[in-house]
Design an enzyme around this catalytic site. Structure first.
Site, PDB file in Angstrom:
ATOM      1  N   THR A 145      -0.634 -69.444  82.904  1.00 30.35           N
ATOM      2  CA  THR A 145      -1.917 -68.947  83.440  1.00 30.35           C
ATOM      3  C   THR A 145      -2.620 -70.019  84.264  1.00 30.35           C
ATOM      4  OG1 THR A 145      -3.036 -69.611  81.409  1.00 30.35           O
ATOM      5  CG2 THR A 145      -2.249 -67.330  81.525  1.00 30.35           C
TER       6      THR A 145
ATOM      7  N   THR B  92      -4.362 -75.004  81.948  1.00 28.48           N
ATOM      8  CA  THR B  92      -4.173 -76.419  81.630  1.00 28.48           C
ATOM      9  C   THR B  92      -4.123 -77.271  82.892  1.00 28.48           C
ATOM     10  OG1 THR B  92      -2.928 -75.858  79.639  1.00 28.48           O
ATOM     11  CG2 THR B  92      -2.610 -78.071  80.502  1.00 28.48           C
TER      12      THR B  92
ATOM     13  N   ASP C 156      14.728 -42.048  80.323  1.00 34.20           N
ATOM     14  CA  ASP C 156      13.833 -42.534  79.255  1.00 34.20           C
ATOM     15  C   ASP C 156      13.712 -44.058  79.255  1.00 34.20           C
ATOM     16  OD1 ASP C 156      16.319 -43.244  78.375  1.00 34.20           O
ATOM     17  OD2 ASP C 156      16.120 -42.387  76.356  1.00 34.20           O
ATOM     18  N   GLY C 157      14.330 -44.723  80.254  1.00 31.73           N
ATOM     19  CA  GLY C 157      14.196 -46.174  80.364  1.00 31.73           C
ATOM     20  C   GLY C 157      15.346 -46.966  79.759  1.00 31.73           C
TER      21      GLY C 157
ATOM     22  N   ARG D 140       8.467 -70.858  73.988  1.00 33.11           N
ATOM     23  CA  ARG D 140       7.249 -71.499  73.458  1.00 33.11           C
ATOM     24  C   ARG D 140       6.992 -71.137  72.001  1.00 33.11           C
ATOM     25  NH1 ARG D 140       3.471 -70.056  78.529  1.00 33.11           N
ATOM     26  NH2 ARG D 140       5.045 -68.408  78.713  1.00 33.11           N
ATOM     27  N   GLN D 141       7.677 -70.085  71.511  1.00 29.45           N
ATOM     28  CA  GLN D 141       7.544 -69.740  70.087  1.00 29.45           C
ATOM     29  C   GLN D 141       8.701 -70.406  69.333  1.00 29.45           C
ATOM     30  OE1 GLN D 141       6.593 -65.565  69.230  1.00 29.45           O
ATOM     31  NE2 GLN D 141       6.170 -65.249  71.404  1.00 29.45           N
TER      32      GLN D 141
ATOM     33  N   HIS E 250      11.709 -75.487  76.963  1.00 27.59           N
ATOM     34  CA  HIS E 250      10.352 -75.917  76.616  1.00 27.59           C
ATOM     35  C   HIS E 250      10.372 -76.958  75.491  1.00 27.59           C
ATOM     36  CE1 HIS E 250       6.052 -75.828  76.213  1.00 27.59           C
ATOM     37  NE2 HIS E 250       6.136 -75.485  74.952  1.00 27.59           N
TER      38      HIS E 250
ATOM     39  N   LYS F 252      -5.932 -83.549  75.456  1.00 27.15           N
ATOM     40  CA  LYS F 252      -6.671 -82.283  75.443  1.00 27.15           C
ATOM     41  C   LYS F 252      -6.517 -81.578  74.114  1.00 27.15           C
ATOM     42  CE  LYS F 252      -3.011 -79.346  76.712  1.00 27.15           C
ATOM     43  NZ  LYS F 252      -2.441 -78.137  76.808  1.00 27.15           N
TER      44      LYS F 252
END
Length: 318
Positions: free
Chosen positions: A230, A233, A43-44, A102-103, A136, A199
């Site tokens: 991603t 930037t 089941d993982g 980053r949060q 970060h 920016k």
């Protein structure tokens, strides 16, 4: 230092996120990786088995909480619990990449501060120390009530560019205001000026380049960031630099997350070379000619030895 580290009470274990880096670190220290297995029930659910005694030992567990973030984080928490119940003397978590970093604050109403939640989870599970690389946000160190060492990737990245023959003057560029301190540290090492890209970001993972502060005309620009995710930037910044007169653009970062459209964006951008570290294991499909992968094993291995021998870690950056 001889190849063999003689204190049997220092043990290094690796989980699944970055086994190749863990092997390199163990080699730097001069120890064998500890024997453990990570299995999945159908089941993982994760089951971890430590296959040697750790009673009274100072244990270092190497695990980046990179993608799949939640799987890697859960593996780490279960490993900490297993070590605690096996009477390890200290449980030192080596997280070259700290996921959820980053949060780190409430940017909007009713948002979680997940970087703090991760710190709480690690402490509650039983970690006695954390060793990170380029957090970060440096204030994440304050989310912990246990010792935390935050190593810097800038010296490794700077040395690469220092040994490169450039045909012209260089300028170190921060892709945003938040990264100016990092850019300045690299600029000091390379004895170069800095520039900043001003920016605005209308929504997450969407960057909008505005203007460039500093002189980049005819210069070789080196963009530096801590994380490239991603690559929106960094590629927009590279293209803006070329449009505004930079001769060439190189980019570097400590943590190559490279998710979603990142690889395609980098290949289609003005970036001549992207220099990253192996804090996150790069799968084969993300390796191509213009990505240079530098190892942080020497830095982390040396830090582990210093922590184990009660020596200063900060002197690694002098």
């Amino acid at each position: 230092m001889s190849n063999q580290y003689l204190d049997p009470n220092l043990k290094v274990f690796s989980l699944n996120s970055n086994v190749s880096l863990a092997r390199e670190i163990a080699k730097v220290i001069g120890v064998e990786l500890g024997k453990s297995s990570v299995m999945r029930f159908s089941d993982g659910e994760i089951q971890i088995n430590i296959e040697e005694s750790v009673r009274g030992c100072n244990v270092y567990v190497i695990q980046s909480t990179s993608s799949p973030v939640n799987e890697n984080l859960m593996e780490l928490l279960i490993m900490i619990d297993a070590l605690k119940r096996a009477s390890a003397k200290t449980i030192n978590i080596v997280m070259p990449y700290y996921g959820y970093a980053r949060q780190d604050r409430k940017a909007r109403a009713r948002e979680p501060i997940t970087a703090k939640l991760v710190a709480n989870l690690l402490e509650t599970a039983g970690a006695t120390r954390v060793l990170c690389l380029d957090l970060h946000a440096p204030q994440i160190q304050g989310f912990f009530d246990i010792p935390i060492d935050n190593l810097m990737g800038v010296p490794i990245l700077s040395d690469y560019f220092k040994n490169k023959e450039f045909n012209g003057d260089i300028v170190i560029v921060s892709p945003d205001h938040g990264g100016v301190t990092r850019a300045r540290k690299m600029a000091e090492r390379l004895k170069a000026p800095i520039a900043i890209i001003d920016k605005r970001r209308p929504r997450p993972n969407v960057a909008e380049v505005m203007n460039i502060v500093g002189n980049i005309e005819g210069k070789i620009a080196i963009l530096i960031d801590d994380i490239i995710d991603t690559a929106g930037t960094i590629t927009l910044a590279a293209n803006a630099l070329v449009e505004n007169g930079a001769a060439e653009v190189y980019a570097c970062c400590t943590h190559a997350v490279l998710s979603g459209p990142a690889i395609e964006r980098i290949q289609n951008s003005k970036i001549k070379e992207l220099v990253v570290t192996n804090s996150i294991a790069l799968p084969e499909e993300k390796k191509f000619d213009c990505i240079i992968n530098l190892s942080v094993a020497g830095l982390i291995g040396e830090a582990i030895i210093r922590i184990h021998e009660d020596q200063s870690v900060s002197t690694l950056f002098d």
